[in-house]
Write a protein that holds these residues in place. Structure first.
Motif, mmCIF file in Angstrom:
data_model
loop_
_atom_site.group_PDB
_atom_site.id
_atom_site.type_symbol
_atom_site.label_atom_id
_atom_site.label_comp_id
_atom_site.label_asym_id
_atom_site.label_seq_id
_atom_site.Cartn_x
_atom_site.Cartn_y
_atom_site.Cartn_z
ATOM 1 N N SER A 1 0.794 -1.225 0.000
ATOM 2 C CA SER A 1 0.000 0.000 0.000
ATOM 3 C C SER A 1 0.827 1.275 0.000
ATOM 4 O O SER A 1 0.283 2.367 -0.169
ATOM 5 N N ARG A 2 2.136 1.164 0.217
ATOM 6 C CA ARG A 2 2.939 2.382 0.221
ATOM 7 C C ARG A 2 4.327 2.114 -0.362
ATOM 8 O O ARG A 2 4.813 0.981 -0.369
ATOM 9 N N LEU A 3 4.919 3.178 -0.858
ATOM 10 C CA LEU A 3 6.246 3.153 -1.444
ATOM 11 C C LEU A 3 7.197 3.875 -0.504
ATOM 12 O O LEU A 3 6.872 4.942 0.023
ATOM 13 N N GLU A 4 8.373 3.289 -0.287
ATOM 14 C CA GLU A 4 9.447 3.995 0.403
ATOM 15 C C GLU A 4 10.642 4.077 -0.527
ATOM 16 O O GLU A 4 11.065 3.077 -1.102
ATOM 17 N N CYS A 5 11.168 5.277 -0.695
ATOM 18 C CA CYS A 5 12.368 5.456 -1.501
ATOM 19 C C CYS A 5 13.599 5.240 -0.630
ATOM 20 O O CYS A 5 13.700 5.809 0.465
ATOM 21 N N GLY A 6 14.537 4.452 -1.115
ATOM 22 C CA GLY A 6 15.788 4.252 -0.393
ATOM 23 C C GLY A 6 16.780 5.358 -0.679
ATOM 24 O O GLY A 6 17.992 5.163 -0.543
ATOM 25 N N PHE A 7 16.302 6.519 -1.045
ATOM 26 C CA PHE A 7 17.098 7.702 -1.362
ATOM 27 C C PHE A 7 16.190 8.908 -1.212
ATOM 28 O O PHE A 7 14.970 8.765 -1.065
ATOM 29 N N ALA A 8 16.762 10.100 -1.239
ATOM 30 C CA ALA A 8 15.959 11.317 -1.138
ATOM 31 C C ALA A 8 15.473 11.710 -2.526
ATOM 32 O O ALA A 8 16.290 12.076 -3.377
ATOM 33 N N GLY B 1 33.327 16.508 9.542
ATOM 34 C CA GLY B 1 33.737 17.393 8.464
ATOM 35 C C GLY B 1 32.577 18.180 7.915
ATOM 36 O O GLY B 1 31.508 18.275 8.518
ATOM 37 N N ARG B 2 32.749 18.742 6.700
ATOM 38 C CA ARG B 2 31.752 19.649 6.134
ATOM 39 C C ARG B 2 30.459 18.965 5.715
ATOM 40 O O ARG B 2 29.487 19.636 5.399
ATOM 41 N N LEU B 3 30.449 17.654 5.718
ATOM 42 C CA LEU B 3 29.211 16.932 5.417
ATOM 43 C C LEU B 3 28.124 17.280 6.416
ATOM 44 O O LEU B 3 26.934 17.187 6.115
ATOM 45 N N THR B 4 28.517 17.705 7.610
ATOM 46 C CA THR B 4 27.522 18.080 8.612
ATOM 47 C C THR B 4 26.617 19.188 8.113
ATOM 48 O O THR B 4 25.434 19.237 8.422
ATOM 49 N N ASP B 5 27.151 20.110 7.301
ATOM 50 C CA ASP B 5 26.319 21.206 6.788
ATOM 51 C C ASP B 5 25.222 20.677 5.874
ATOM 52 O O ASP B 5 24.069 21.114 5.932
ATOM 53 N N THR B 6 25.570 19.717 5.005
ATOM 54 C CA THR B 6 24.584 19.137 4.090
ATOM 55 C C THR B 6 23.489 18.417 4.852
ATOM 56 O O THR B 6 22.301 18.571 4.568
ATOM 57 N N LEU B 7 23.876 17.627 5.856
ATOM 58 C CA LEU B 7 22.908 16.767 6.534
ATOM 59 C C LEU B 7 22.130 17.481 7.624
ATOM 60 O O LEU B 7 20.952 17.208 7.835
ATOM 61 N N PHE B 8 22.766 18.391 8.319
ATOM 62 C CA PHE B 8 22.088 19.029 9.439
ATOM 63 C C PHE B 8 21.176 20.176 9.012
ATOM 64 O O PHE B 8 20.416 20.690 9.801
ATOM 65 N N HIS B 9 21.250 20.594 7.742
ATOM 66 C CA HIS B 9 20.418 21.692 7.280
ATOM 67 C C HIS B 9 19.542 21.281 6.096
ATOM 68 O O HIS B 9 19.266 22.070 5.208
ATOM 69 N N GLY B 10 19.108 20.041 6.093
ATOM 70 C CA GLY B 10 18.223 19.565 5.036
ATOM 71 C C GLY B 10 17.755 18.161 5.337
ATOM 72 O O GLY B 10 18.326 17.468 6.179
ATOM 73 N N GLN B 11 16.698 17.757 4.661
ATOM 74 C CA GLN B 11 16.151 16.414 4.851
ATOM 75 C C GLN B 11 16.783 15.498 3.818
ATOM 76 O O GLN B 11 16.370 15.446 2.671
ATOM 77 N N LYS B 12 17.824 14.780 4.253
ATOM 78 C CA LYS B 12 18.622 13.969 3.346
ATOM 79 C C LYS B 12 18.623 12.513 3.784
ATOM 80 O O LYS B 12 18.286 12.181 4.918
ATOM 81 N N ARG B 13 19.054 11.671 2.861
ATOM 82 C CA ARG B 13 19.281 10.261 3.168
ATOM 83 C C ARG B 13 20.373 9.749 2.240
ATOM 84 O O ARG B 13 20.325 9.986 1.034
#
Length: 323
Positions: free
Chosen positions: A274-281, A304-316
């Motif tokens: 009944s539902r789809l889950e994407c294994g990516f954003a 490192g700088r990856l924290t900026d990408t992940l902590f300021h957006g909805q990512k996976r």
């Protein structure tokens, strides 16, 4: 003891050390990399840093240089994986020894380091300067589809290069066939990013999963010239990856997969999904429910700088990018 330990920085082509590495990986994770090596998919973007004593691998941290496209901008990170120590040598500082060697070699060549940790070591990686980061899950309702009666599904004759008419149905792809693995490798190398934060140019890592524990989960969509790797979990279709030369809406890919006979290969009752889950954003999250990914058994830690990408957006991180 350290004076007797050698740090081998790439054991791939040393048969004895590779066998010892595989033995420790099997004992620790139930993984064996030998088939991956023999099939030619273990390339230069998987680099074990192994502590070797008496010709035997007793600890390891593997370096995975990774490139990701974040909305078209490329980033270069190092994913650490296969972090393991033989039980007889634990609590002796070997992980610290290897982590220091990795950071010394790679800190000027990467924007950030990251890794995934299980629930037994959540307090371990902060000692090395890592911070836990939040990932997100992306769900969408699946349309109610009329499923055909269950059968064995279409044959591989609909694959590229095979003589058969195009079909609107998805085709199950046998990963036991070297030609099919080669076709999938080409697809990975030529596909475009399908998400807002997507791994690029890493066919070996995709083939690691697709040729082993997801070997029955690879499908080709002839009308879209696309491969999908998908699993069924309860009422959810988990779309691990879309590999296509142009953007493809995950819901469109899911509908094609489930509306034909191939859907019956995913689960006994595709109509119950009944539902789809994407294994990516997904690139476009309109119509998706976005919620935190809470999983202490596969927790993300970054440095490192990856924290900026992940902590300021909805990512996976795409599920098939995990090393």
């Amino acid at each position: 003891m350290y004076s007797e330990i050698k740090i081998a920085k790439n054991i791939r082509d040393d048969a004895a050390l590779r066998e010892s590495f595989n033995s420790l990986a099997e004992k620790t994770f139930g993984l064996n990399f030998e088939g991956w090596y023999q099939n030619g998919y273990w390339k230069d973007n998987y680099i074990p840093y192994s502590a070797v004593l008496g010709g035997r691998v007793i600890a390891n941290v593997s370096v995975n240089p990774m490139t990701f496209s974040e909305n078209g901008k490329l980033h270069h990170y190092i994913q650490l994986g296969t972090v393991m120590t033989d039980p007889a040598f634990r609590s002796q500082g070997l992980s610290r020894l290897l982590m220091d060697a990795v950071e010394k070699d790679w800190k000027e060549r990467t924007e950030a380091f990251y890794l995934f940790a299980n629930d037994t070591v959540l307090d371990f990686y902060p000692r090395f300067g890592f911070r836990r980061a939040q990932e997100y899950r992306f769900f969408s309702p699946l349309p109610v589809l009329c499923r055909p009666a269950q059968d064995k599904g279409p044959s591989d004759k609909s694959l590229p290069g095979k003589s058969a008419p195009d079909s609107q149905n998805a085709v199950s792809v046998s990963m036991a066939d070297p030609q099919n693995r080669a076709a999938l490798e080409r697809a990975v190398s030529s596909c475009v990013p399908q998400g807002s934060f997507d791994m690029v140019q890493n066919p070996g890592l995709i083939l690691f999963s697709a040729s082993q524990f997801l070997a029955e989960n690879v499908f080709f969509l002839p009308a879209r010239n696309a491969y999908v790797i998908a699993e069924a979990e309860g009422d959810t279709l988990l779309l691990d990856a879309i590999l296509a030369p142009r953007p493809l809406d995950p819901r469109d890919a899911a509908e094609v997969l489930l509306s034909g006979p191939a859907g019956s290969l995913l689960c006994d009752d595709p109509g119950a999904l009944s539902r789809l889950e994407c294994g990516f954003a997904p690139s476009d999250t309109r119509g998706f429910e976005v919620c935190p990914l809470d999983n202490d058994d596969d927790a993300l830690f970054v440095k490192g700088r990856l924290t900026d990408t992940l902590f300021h957006g909805q990512k996976r991180f795409p599920v098939l990018s995990h090393a």
